[in-house]
Design an enzyme around this catalytic site. Sequence first.
Site, PDB file in Angstrom:
ATOM      1  N   GLY A 102       0.815  -1.207   0.000  1.00 35.55           N
ATOM      2  CA  GLY A 102       0.000   0.000   0.000  1.00 35.55           C
ATOM      3  C   GLY A 102       0.850   1.258   0.000  1.00 35.55           C
ATOM      4  O   GLY A 102       1.935   1.288  -0.579  1.00 35.55           O
ATOM      5  N   LEU A 103       0.349   2.298   0.670  1.00 36.11           N
ATOM      6  CA  LEU A 103       1.025   3.592   0.742  1.00 36.11           C
ATOM      7  C   LEU A 103       1.290   4.174  -0.639  1.00 36.11           C
ATOM      8  O   LEU A 103       2.345   4.740  -0.899  1.00 36.11           O
ATOM      9  CB  LEU A 103       2.332   3.474   1.535  1.00 36.11           C
ATOM     10  CG  LEU A 103       2.204   3.042   3.008  1.00 36.11           C
ATOM     11  CD1 LEU A 103       3.578   2.887   3.630  1.00 36.11           C
ATOM     12  CD2 LEU A 103       1.359   4.016   3.795  1.00 36.11           C
ATOM     13  N   CYS A 104       0.315   4.019  -1.542  1.00 37.14           N
ATOM     14  CA  CYS A 104       0.450   4.591  -2.888  1.00 37.14           C
ATOM     15  C   CYS A 104      -0.839   5.303  -3.298  1.00 37.14           C
ATOM     16  O   CYS A 104      -1.267   5.225  -4.447  1.00 37.14           O
ATOM     17  CB  CYS A 104       0.839   3.521  -3.899  1.00 37.14           C
ATOM     18  SG  CYS A 104      -0.145   2.003  -3.832  1.00 37.14           S
ATOM     19  N   GLY A 105      -1.452   5.977  -2.328  1.00 39.02           N
ATOM     20  CA  GLY A 105      -2.646   6.762  -2.624  1.00 39.02           C
ATOM     21  C   GLY A 105      -3.816   5.893  -3.045  1.00 39.02           C
ATOM     22  O   GLY A 105      -4.054   4.814  -2.493  1.00 39.02           O
TER      23      GLY A 105
END
Length: 294
Positions: free
Chosen positions: A87-90
Amino acid sequence: MASLKEVRNRIVSVNSTQQITKAMKMVAAAKLRRAQDNIMQMRPYAQKLGEMLSTVSAGSESSSDSPLKAVRPVEKVLLVVVTSDRGLCGAFNTNVIKATLQLIEQKYAQQALRGNVEIFAIGKKGAESLSRRGFTVHTAYADLFGRLNFVAVKQAAEEIMKDFSEGRYDAVDLIYNEFKNVATQIIHADPYLPIRSEDKSTSARKTEINYIFEPTEEEILSELIPKSLKIQLYRSVLESNASEQGARMTAMDKATENAQELLKELKLIYNRTRQAAITTEILEIVGGAEALKN
């Protein structure tokens, strides 16, 4: 009002988070550069191969015998969904999942009601999200980005083509993010199988090329069609990989900016709290002195 110790702890925590987001942005930028180079090199080859296949198969009578071009009533559907492993990709993964659900609702609603829509997951996030929604998810290649190369993608494409040729699925669609720039990714939901050739009259208007076949036309097309499908899937995975790094770089940049703004607010709160504590201590000292005088 929070105590000085609580505000100090919060400042330390936000500082640590900011350092992490900065590092993740730099890592994503380095990966993006390599991913962007890969996709820029792949695009011209994939486009030209697709054009060649379309032109040759449109003017060919024998290519209609390919099992990969078999048009059947659509009863069973396979959706190849390309997301990321982390994750951590908007909204990168969320947009792909939304596009997949929208495609099912608009195009394959009847098949979904009968439980005949299955997911071929490339990327762990898509596998996790769609399995929670009750879909049958094939996860053999869910961790493909951990070993991203043409050989791994080729094996996935061969498995999809084999299942379609054997009649396990009547239609295969491909959902992925196309890389445009660091801040922009374009969702694609394209038919993958069966192969649909251009109309012969349309193809003739587009090009006047006459191919000389060596060896036979049948042998060339039997090699060209699977190769084109493998390249198409590989390009989609490379596009998604570049899009993921661009989305993560943008998300981490915004997170770093937000952390900086939060630090400014926390430092103001800290200074006000400290000033209030000093003022309280002075008042207590003055009050004590006055009491002693009296």
